[in-house]
Design a protein around this motif. Structure first.
Motif, PDB file in Angstrom:
ATOM      1  N   GLU A 207      -2.583  -7.456   2.432  1.00 26.84           N
ATOM      2  CA  GLU A 207      -2.259  -6.750   3.683  1.00 26.84           C
ATOM      3  C   GLU A 207      -1.689  -5.399   3.317  1.00 26.84           C
ATOM      4  O   GLU A 207      -0.737  -5.297   2.542  1.00 26.84           O
ATOM      5  N   ARG A 208      -2.305  -4.349   3.846  1.00 26.00           N
ATOM      6  CA  ARG A 208      -1.824  -2.987   3.616  1.00 26.00           C
ATOM      7  C   ARG A 208      -1.601  -2.309   4.960  1.00 26.00           C
ATOM      8  O   ARG A 208      -2.548  -1.984   5.665  1.00 26.00           O
ATOM      9  N   GLY A 209      -0.353  -2.140   5.329  1.00 20.56           N
ATOM     10  CA  GLY A 209      -0.023  -1.402   6.536  1.00 20.56           C
ATOM     11  C   GLY A 209      -0.408  -2.085   7.828  1.00 20.56           C
ATOM     12  O   GLY A 209      -0.461  -1.436   8.869  1.00 20.56           O
ATOM     13  N   GLU A 210      -0.652  -3.395   7.820  1.00 20.58           N
ATOM     14  CA  GLU A 210      -1.039  -4.090   9.052  1.00 20.58           C
ATOM     15  C   GLU A 210       0.160  -4.479   9.906  1.00 20.58           C
ATOM     16  O   GLU A 210       0.060  -4.549  11.131  1.00 20.58           O
ATOM     17  N   CYS A 211       1.287  -4.769   9.247  1.00 17.86           N
ATOM     18  CA  CYS A 211       2.500  -5.134   9.982  1.00 17.86           C
ATOM     19  C   CYS A 211       3.459  -3.943  10.067  1.00 17.86           C
ATOM     20  O   CYS A 211       4.001  -3.657  11.130  1.00 17.86           O
ATOM     21  N   PHE A 212       3.638  -3.269   8.940  1.00 22.00           N
ATOM     22  CA  PHE A 212       4.414  -2.029   8.880  1.00 22.00           C
ATOM     23  C   PHE A 212       3.590  -1.023   8.092  1.00 22.00           C
ATOM     24  O   PHE A 212       3.069  -1.339   7.025  1.00 22.00           O
ATOM     25  N   SER A 213       3.488   0.183   8.588  1.00 24.36           N
ATOM     26  CA  SER A 213       2.518   1.138   8.060  1.00 24.36           C
ATOM     27  C   SER A 213       2.755   1.517   6.608  1.00 24.36           C
ATOM     28  O   SER A 213       1.822   1.902   5.899  1.00 24.36           O
ATOM     29  N   ASP A 214       3.993   1.393   6.120  1.00 25.68           N
ATOM     30  CA  ASP A 214       4.296   1.855   4.767  1.00 25.68           C
ATOM     31  C   ASP A 214       4.519   0.718   3.778  1.00 25.68           C
ATOM     32  O   ASP A 214       5.098   0.916   2.711  1.00 25.68           O
ATOM     33  N   ILE A 215       4.058  -0.489   4.121  1.00 24.96           N
ATOM     34  CA  ILE A 215       4.304  -1.661   3.277  1.00 24.96           C
ATOM     35  C   ILE A 215       2.996  -2.385   2.992  1.00 24.96           C
ATOM     36  O   ILE A 215       2.127  -2.497   3.868  1.00 24.96           O
ATOM     37  N   ALA A 216       2.850  -2.884   1.761  1.00 23.88           N
ATOM     38  CA  ALA A 216       1.678  -3.659   1.350  1.00 23.88           C
ATOM     39  C   ALA A 216       2.148  -4.977   0.740  1.00 23.88           C
ATOM     40  O   ALA A 216       3.210  -5.033   0.107  1.00 23.88           O
ATOM     41  N   CYS A 217       1.362  -6.030   0.930  1.00 25.21           N
ATOM     42  CA  CYS A 217       1.741  -7.363   0.450  1.00 25.21           C
ATOM     43  C   CYS A 217       0.522  -8.089  -0.098  1.00 25.21           C
ATOM     44  O   CYS A 217      -0.616  -7.852   0.323  1.00 25.21           O
ATOM     45  N   VAL A 218       0.786  -9.031  -1.005  1.00 26.51           N
ATOM     46  CA  VAL A 218      -0.225  -9.973  -1.463  1.00 26.51           C
ATOM     47  C   VAL A 218       0.427 -11.349  -1.438  1.00 26.51           C
ATOM     48  O   VAL A 218       1.598 -11.505  -1.788  1.00 26.51           O
TER      49      VAL A 218
END
Length: 274
Positions: A207-218
């Motif tokens: 997830e890249r910027g789907e919940c918060f625009s400046d945060i990415a997760c795996v």
């Protein structure tokens, strides 16, 4: 819990404090419990003694009895709030065993990557955070233990939704919530396509910027015999090279799955985490 439930004992002469101790056992217990200032806080015996200014032997004796009474829990990594304390705060639920089983894994992930590590479960249409282990980026990440986020726009949520039947996914996310950012998935067709890609990657969700625009997760799910039980994620800024750390997340989720649910059959394991 009564004061009598925790026994007092004389201080050893080689353990006499340099400063006067609180006069009552209740005050000493309170000092120790106050040291655990968040549901995710974990402390060693030495850290508790240093924070409370109690002699090490006194802190150890009280810690042992708080563990027996389930106000605290104890693992190889240290002490944490136990089921009684967590249930009073409304954040523990029935997930103490899960938090204990993942504690060392989350800590190792954070040490290896320097990133923020999350543990979460599905709760309706949301993910609910059970644990957060911080790195230098922790204060920027707007998550908190006991907090929530829409499942369909987080790597954690998508990692778990991917292992549910399509109708259960729709039952959970319908109606699809509005956009969190311009990248948020807001329709079922796109969501199901994304979940299919996650299954093709053996459960790895990005997830890249789907919940918060400046945060990415795996993230990857911890899977039980009846479906996803929880998920683990690594969190960085929007430019983080998630592909580099993704295998660590998969292996971490596998380790917890195999410890808690050895009956679950998984695909061939990834390379060992050295």
């Amino acid at each position: 819990m009564t004061v009598a439930a925790i026994e007092t004992g004389p201080l050893s002469t080689d353990d006499a404090p340099a400063r006067s101790l609180p006069p009552s056992m209740v005050e000493r217990m309170t000092l120790i419990l106050d040291a655990f200032d968040a549901p995710s806080t974990r402390l060693t015996l030495e850290q508790v003694a240093r924070t409370t200014h109690l002699p090490r032997s006194t802190a150890h004796r009280i810690l042992d009895q708080l563990v027996r009474l389930k106000w605290l829990s104890h693992s190889s990594f240290g002490y944490a709030l136990g089921s009684r304390a967590l249930n009073l705060g409304g954040t523990g639920g029935n997930h103490l065993e899960l938090r204990e089983a993942t504690a060392a894994v989350l800590h190792e992930l954070q040490l290896r990557t320097g990133m923020v590590v999350h543990l979460a479960i599905l709760d309706g249409a949301d993910v609910r955070y059970l644990d957060k282990v911080g790195g230098r980026f922790a204060t920027v990440v707007p998550s908190r233990v006991g907090g929530r986020a829409p499942a369909q726009c987080t790597a954690l949520g998508k990692a778990m939704l991917a292992w549910l039947p399509a109708e259960q996914v729709e039952d959970r996310v319908m109606p699809v919530p509005g956009r969190q950012t311009s990248r948020t998935i807001c329709d079922l067709v796109t969501l199901h396509r994304e979940l299919g890609r996650i299954r093709d990657r053996n459960g790895l969700a990005f997830e890249r910027g789907e919940c918060f625009s400046d945060i990415a997760c795996v993230a990857a799910a911890i899977r039980g015999p009846e479906g996803p039980e929880a998920a683990i994620s690594l969190v960085g800024d929007a430019h983080t090279a998630l592909e580099r750390v993704a295998p660590l997340v998969v292996v971490a989720a596998r380790q917890v799955t195999q410890e808690l649910y050895p009956m679950v059959r998984l695909r061939a394991a990834e390379p060992a985490w050295n």
